[in-house]
Scaffold this motif. Structure first.
Motif, PDB file in Angstrom:
ATOM      1  N   PRO A  53       0.832  -1.212   0.000  1.00 12.82           N
ATOM      2  CA  PRO A  53       0.000   0.000   0.000  1.00 12.82           C
ATOM      3  C   PRO A  53       0.868   1.265   0.000  1.00 12.82           C
ATOM      4  N   ALA A  54       0.328   2.311  -0.601  1.00 12.50           N
ATOM      5  CA  ALA A  54       1.075   3.573  -0.718  1.00 12.50           C
ATOM      6  C   ALA A  54       1.556   4.086   0.639  1.00 12.50           C
ATOM      7  N   ALA A  55       0.670   4.016   1.644  1.00 14.10           N
ATOM      8  CA  ALA A  55       1.028   4.548   2.971  1.00 14.10           C
ATOM      9  C   ALA A  55       2.223   3.802   3.548  1.00 14.10           C
ATOM     10  N   VAL A  56       2.272   2.492   3.319  1.00 11.73           N
ATOM     11  CA  VAL A  56       3.367   1.666   3.852  1.00 11.73           C
ATOM     12  C   VAL A  56       4.671   1.984   3.120  1.00 11.73           C
ATOM     13  N   ALA A  57       4.601   2.096   1.781  1.00  4.28           N
ATOM     14  CA  ALA A  57       5.797   2.399   1.002  1.00  4.28           C
ATOM     15  C   ALA A  57       6.404   3.730   1.429  1.00  4.28           C
ATOM     16  N   ARG A  58       5.527   4.730   1.641  1.00  5.63           N
ATOM     17  CA  ARG A  58       6.026   6.052   2.025  1.00  5.63           C
ATOM     18  C   ARG A  58       6.529   6.074   3.463  1.00  5.63           C
TER      19      ARG A  58
ATOM     20  N   PRO B 221       4.579 -16.286  -4.155  1.00  7.01           N
ATOM     21  CA  PRO B 221       3.546 -16.705  -3.200  1.00  7.01           C
ATOM     22  C   PRO B 221       4.063 -16.603  -1.754  1.00  7.01           C
ATOM     23  N   GLY B 222       3.386 -15.793  -0.947  1.00  5.47           N
ATOM     24  CA  GLY B 222       3.744 -15.658   0.469  1.00  5.47           C
ATOM     25  C   GLY B 222       5.011 -14.874   0.725  1.00  5.47           C
ATOM     26  N   MET B 223       5.572 -14.203  -0.291  1.00  5.23           N
ATOM     27  CA  MET B 223       6.864 -13.516  -0.136  1.00  5.23           C
ATOM     28  C   MET B 223       6.905 -12.273  -1.010  1.00  5.23           C
ATOM     29  N   VAL B 224       7.464 -11.177  -0.480  1.00  2.00           N
ATOM     30  CA  VAL B 224       7.679  -9.973  -1.285  1.00  2.00           C
ATOM     31  C   VAL B 224       9.116  -9.493  -1.055  1.00  2.00           C
ATOM     32  N   THR B 225       9.759  -9.057  -2.124  1.00  5.10           N
ATOM     33  CA  THR B 225      11.114  -8.511  -2.024  1.00  5.10           C
ATOM     34  C   THR B 225      11.028  -6.995  -2.113  1.00  5.10           C
ATOM     35  N   LEU B 226      11.602  -6.329  -1.105  1.00  2.00           N
ATOM     36  CA  LEU B 226      11.529  -4.869  -1.008  1.00  2.00           C
ATOM     37  C   LEU B 226      12.905  -4.254  -1.208  1.00  2.00           C
ATOM     38  N   ALA B 227      12.951  -3.187  -1.976  1.00  8.30           N
ATOM     39  CA  ALA B 227      14.199  -2.422  -2.117  1.00  8.30           C
ATOM     40  C   ALA B 227      14.207  -1.310  -1.079  1.00  8.30           C
ATOM     41  N   THR B 228      15.317  -1.160  -0.369  1.00  9.71           N
ATOM     42  CA  THR B 228      15.487  -0.098   0.617  1.00  9.71           C
ATOM     43  C   THR B 228      16.887   0.471   0.438  1.00  9.71           C
ATOM     44  N   SER B 229      17.165   1.575   1.124  1.00 14.54           N
ATOM     45  CA  SER B 229      18.485   2.182   0.941  1.00 14.54           C
ATOM     46  C   SER B 229      19.308   2.182   2.224  1.00 14.54           C
ATOM     47  N   THR B 230      18.755   1.635   3.292  1.00 17.11           N
ATOM     48  CA  THR B 230      19.483   1.680   4.560  1.00 17.11           C
ATOM     49  C   THR B 230      19.146   0.468   5.413  1.00 17.11           C
ATOM     50  N   LEU B 231      19.775   0.410   6.571  1.00 11.82           N
ATOM     51  CA  LEU B 231      19.557  -0.673   7.523  1.00 11.82           C
ATOM     52  C   LEU B 231      18.106  -0.651   8.008  1.00 11.82           C
ATOM     53  N   VAL B 232      17.445  -1.808   8.022  1.00 16.19           N
ATOM     54  CA  VAL B 232      16.060  -1.892   8.500  1.00 16.19           C
ATOM     55  C   VAL B 232      16.082  -2.469   9.907  1.00 16.19           C
ATOM     56  N   ASP B 233      15.513  -1.715  10.881  1.00 18.40           N
ATOM     57  CA  ASP B 233      15.560  -2.220  12.253  1.00 18.40           C
ATOM     58  C   ASP B 233      14.543  -3.356  12.435  1.00 18.40           C
ATOM     59  N   PRO B 234      14.797  -4.243  13.387  1.00 16.44           N
ATOM     60  CA  PRO B 234      13.949  -5.431  13.557  1.00 16.44           C
ATOM     61  C   PRO B 234      12.472  -5.105  13.793  1.00 16.44           C
TER      62      PRO B 234
ATOM     63  N   ALA C  22      10.744  -2.489  12.646  1.00 22.69           N
ATOM     64  CA  ALA C  22      10.142  -2.108  11.361  1.00 22.69           C
ATOM     65  C   ALA C  22       9.923  -3.342  10.490  1.00 22.69           C
ATOM     66  N   MET C  23      10.871  -4.297  10.547  1.00 22.93           N
ATOM     67  CA  MET C  23      10.752  -5.527   9.753  1.00 22.93           C
ATOM     68  C   MET C  23       9.530  -6.336  10.207  1.00 22.93           C
ATOM     69  N   ASP C  24       9.355  -6.451  11.518  1.00 22.11           N
ATOM     70  CA  ASP C  24       8.194  -7.181  12.059  1.00 22.11           C
ATOM     71  C   ASP C  24       6.886  -6.509  11.630  1.00 22.11           C
ATOM     72  N   GLU C  25       6.845  -5.163  11.716  1.00 23.56           N
ATOM     73  CA  GLU C  25       5.634  -4.442  11.339  1.00 23.56           C
ATOM     74  C   GLU C  25       5.319  -4.633   9.858  1.00 23.56           C
ATOM     75  N   LEU C  26       6.350  -4.573   9.011  1.00 22.11           N
ATOM     76  CA  LEU C  26       6.147  -4.762   7.577  1.00 22.11           C
ATOM     77  C   LEU C  26       5.599  -6.154   7.273  1.00 22.11           C
TER      78      LEU C  26
ATOM     79  N   PHE D  24      14.967  -8.457   1.441  1.00 22.13           N
ATOM     80  CA  PHE D  24      15.364  -7.110   1.040  1.00 22.13           C
ATOM     81  C   PHE D  24      16.451  -7.138  -0.019  1.00 22.13           C
ATOM     82  N   VAL D  25      16.465  -6.092  -0.844  1.00 27.81           N
ATOM     83  CA  VAL D  25      17.625  -5.765  -1.675  1.00 27.81           C
ATOM     84  C   VAL D  25      17.940  -4.300  -1.401  1.00 27.81           C
TER      85      VAL D  25
END
Length: 574
Positions: free
Chosen positions: A89-94, A105-118, A120-124, A134-135
């Motif tokens: 969703p747009a709100a989540v991406a922003r 199926p059951g998996m999404v790969t997200l591009a980010t530019s920095t370290l993702v804290d645990p 934020a990862m759980d919430e996502l 992640f990539v």
């Protein structure tokens, strides 16, 4: 053993900074410089590291990829299908500054530019109801793709409310009643649509530079309003039955008791929005129709704590920087709530916070964490009052003390005692102008000779809205306006006044942003004589003007003539 100690030494920084040290990209001195600079500017640590020039973005991404066990990609070369974009969703991406690049199926790969804290990862994972990998990609590419795919904010809000409505229709149990048990409320506060909606509200408020977010339940509606530049704006209201789950979600984020809805509660939320850290101070107040919740947004990236960036006129800046270097005395900042007093005080403390000075503050509550300064939160319920804290301060060998507010004789007495024993004391008072602060201290039964011998200066300030640059329009003021301002036609000559017509950039208000107007009263010998003689505020103000003080009205007129603000703003605040 030595290795363990070394690890402990680096653990005092931001995790990204610790990683850069352990990866050999930065040494300890560079890390300390970056840590200090980040505290000053409020930038994200990732941007601070790259902007410093110590580490290239490519090297930083390579180090993060090795740590996170993922690859670095060129996001501009990846073709992302519409169905992949729809996975987030747009709100989540922003909110989390991520872009979906592939879906299985059951998996999404997200591009980010920095370290993702645990966290934020759980919430996502919870909000997307999928596992995540992640990539890494360049920050500018991630930002551009987020803007490209999720550009229309108004559609985002409408879309989210539409989703909520459809979820309610499918799931009649969503929207807990006031009598629901704690487990039921907790489940509904954690429902994915509610989590996404609250994330959107927070993102939108921070993006619009709101200072406060209000969640207000009424008998037949549930309002959400933002305060931007001192004025309240209402967003499209969610369904009334979602008031309890939404407010409970805010309470969960701030670690408050969601089952307790009969007494006021205070908490704090620390989140990262679009890659930058933001603190939210939370206040819950029980009302007739549910809890009213207000979040004060403390966004370090929009609050400059450099004294030069506060917009002081040159003469006031020179006098203030000279006075805050004095070894003892009292300096007071005065103005109504929301006039920027705390920001001014923090900027003063930051300027004089050196390794050879000990600084202590007593605040209710502590708004920003300042490195190298010992900050004490005042909590009267727990018995830690201003008076108790200040008495303890004098036994802590300080050089400089800040008191959040002088409220009564006892606090004033301790401030004066501290000043007389060789300390520099900063504080605030709620008075209409600088001269009023002097007589307010005398009204608190502080002997005039003590006020005159310890008070060094009073800074009066207000925040006025500035005209939107996009729709700024000149006009010639009429005689009635000039009379209201105490001006004559010949004084302004051909200079036009300005106003904002209203446009999409300023939400049709004509204003965008705020700036300070100031008056600075230095307590010199002629002023001390008037204080000792218990002269009224009016005489002290007039004497200060004789000695060169510009009043806030006069400083406001300067801003009107320079085209920064409007006549209405100056008449409203002075």
């Amino acid at each position: 053993m030595a290795e363990t100690t070394a690890k402990k030494d680096t653990a005092r920084y931001d995790p990204l900074l610790d990683l850069a040290i352990s990866g050999g990209l930065l040494d300890e001195q560079q890390a300390a410089e970056l840590h200090e600079e980040q505290a000053r500017t409020g930038k994200s640590m990732r941007n601070q590291i790259v902007d410093s020039g110590y580490v290239s973005e490519e090297d930083l991404l390579g180090m993060l990829a090795g740590y996170m066990g993922c690859e670095v990609i060129d996001l501009t070369a990846v073709d992302i299908a519409p169905e992949v974009r729809a996975a987030v969703p747009a709100a989540v991406a922003r909110m989390y500054n991520v872009v979906p690049v592939s879906v299985q199926p059951g998996m999404v790969t997200l591009a980010t530019s920095t370290l993702v804290d645990p966290l934020a990862m759980d919430e996502l994972m919870f909000v997307l109801a999928r596992d995540i990998t992640f990539v890494l990609a360049r920050e500018v590419d991630v930002r551009n793709r987020v803007n490209e795919f999720y550009g229309d904010d108004s559609e985002t809000v409408a879309e989210m409310l539409s989703n909520l409505e459809s979820v309610i229709e499918k799931d009649p149990s969503l929207g807990a009643a006031e009598g629901a048990d704690e487990k039921s409320i907790e489940e509904q506060a954690g429902a994915a649509p509610v989590v996404r909606f609250v994330s959107l509200v927070l993102y939108q408020a921070i993006k619009d530079r709101a200072s406060d977010i209000h969640f207000e339940p009424f008998e037949k509606e549930f309002r959400i309003r933002y305060r931007v530049d001192g004025a309240l704006y209402e967003m499209q209201p969610p369904p009334k039955r979602l008031a309890l789950p939404i407010i409970s979600r805010v309470k969960v984020l701030s670690n408050l008791n969601i089952a307790e809805r009969r007494v006021p509660q205070d908490g704090r939320i620390s989140i990262t929005v679009a890659g930058r850290p933001v603190d939210l101070r939370v206040s819950c107040l029980p009302t007739q129709f549910g809890e009213s919740v207000v979040l004060r947004v403390l966004d370090r990236s929009v609050v400059a704590l450099d004294i030069e960036s506060l917009g002081f006129p040159e003469d006031i800046l020179d006098n203030l920087t000279m006075d805050i270097e004095k070894p003892n005395g009292i300096i007071i900042v005065t103005g109504p709530t929301g006039s920027g007093k705390t920001t001014t005080l923090y900027s003063c403390l930051k300027r004089i916070n050196t390794i050879d000075s000990k600084l202590l503050t007593a605040e209710e509550p502590v708004e920003y964490d300042l490195d190298g300064i010992i900050q004490v939160p005042i909590n009267p319920i727990a018995g830690n009052t201003f008076q108790k804290a200040l008495r303890a301060f004098l036994r802590q060998d300080p050089d400089i003390i800040m008191i959040g507010e002088i409220r009564d004789f006892e606090t004033a007495e301790i401030a004066i005692q501290a000043s007389l024993t060789g300390h520099l004391v900063f504080s605030t008072l709620h008075t209409n102008d600088a001269a009023g602060a002097v007589t307010r201290l005398v009204d608190m039964n502080v002997p005039p000779y003590l006020v005159s011998s310890t008070l060094e200066a009073v800074l009066g300030q207000r925040l006025v809205r500035t005209i939107c640059h996009n729709c700024k329009t000149p006009y010639t003021p009429d005689d009635e306006t000039l009379t209201l301002l105490g001006l004559k036609r010949e004084q302004i000559g051909d200079r036009p006044f300005y106003y904002g017509r209203g446009c999409s950039i300023c939400n049709n208000t004509g204003y965008k942003g705020r700036k300070g107007i100031f008056e600075y009263l230095r307590v010199t010998e002629p002023i001390r004589v008037l204080i000792n003689e218990k002269k009224p505020t009016l005489l002290i103000r007039e004497k200060a003007r004789e000695l060169g003080m510009r009043t806030m009205r006069e400083d406001g007129l300067r801003n009107v003539l320079d085209g920064y603000t409007t006549v209405d703003e100056i008449l409203r605040y002075t």
